[in-house]
Scaffold this motif. Structure first.
Motif, PDB file in Angstrom:
ATOM      1  N   GLU A   1      16.647   2.927  37.824  1.00  0.00           N
ATOM      2  CA  GLU A   1      17.299   3.196  36.547  1.00  0.00           C
ATOM      3  C   GLU A   1      16.748   4.476  35.931  1.00  0.00           C
ATOM      4  N   GLN A   2      17.568   5.147  35.174  1.00  0.00           N
ATOM      5  CA  GLN A   2      17.125   6.372  34.527  1.00  0.00           C
ATOM      6  C   GLN A   2      16.760   6.040  33.080  1.00  0.00           C
ATOM      7  N   PRO A   3      15.477   5.987  32.772  1.00  0.00           N
ATOM      8  CA  PRO A   3      15.067   5.598  31.423  1.00  0.00           C
ATOM      9  C   PRO A   3      15.347   6.683  30.406  1.00  0.00           C
ATOM     10  N   LYS A   4      15.494   6.274  29.191  1.00  0.00           N
ATOM     11  CA  LYS A   4      15.621   7.205  28.073  1.00  0.00           C
ATOM     12  C   LYS A   4      14.223   7.383  27.497  1.00  0.00           C
ATOM     13  N   LEU A   5      13.718   8.603  27.555  1.00  0.00           N
ATOM     14  CA  LEU A   5      12.371   8.876  27.063  1.00  0.00           C
ATOM     15  C   LEU A   5      12.410   9.244  25.584  1.00  0.00           C
TER      16      LEU A   5
END
Length: 119
Positions: free
Chosen positions: A86-90
């Motif tokens: 998954e591509q996390p939101k930083l």
């Protein structure tokens, strides 16, 4: 995780040898699904590892050492992408930390690029 690893890896690469071909991206999430937020412990663990790579790269005195650190970092990054597709939101702070680490790593890698001996 992929976006963080890619951000750091791209920032670090500078003009050194080209990075390996990117892996096939995971299937896209529905457009209305929010991106997962990187948890503090996950992010902290990744940053500890990246600081280790950065410190190791900055300590290198020759190209062989730099290539070893780069290979180790690529292997770790690939495993992290498998473990966290998954591509996390930083957060802004997480992005700033990752960018600063990537810049430091890139500067240290840069001493081995441009055809110099790295000494």
């Amino acid at each position: 995780m992929k976006s963080l690893a890619c951000l750091i890896f791209v920032a670090a690469c500078g003009s050194s040898s080209p990075p390996p071909a990117p892996p096939t991206p995971p299937p896209a999430a529905p457009a209305d699904a929010p991106a997962p937020v990187a948890t503090a412990s996950w992010f902290d663990d990744a940053m500890v590892k990246m600081r280790g790579f950065s410190d190791a790269m900055c300590a290198c005195k020759d190209m062989a050492c730099a290539q070893k650190v780069g290979t180790d970092m690529s292997t770790w990054s690939a495993q992290m992408e498998k473990d966290h597709p998954e591509q996390p939101k930083l957060t802004d702070d997480q992005t700033k930390t990752a960018t600063e680490l990537g810049q430091k790593l890139g500067e240290c890698m840069g001493k081995f690029s441009g055809g110099g001996s790295g000494r």
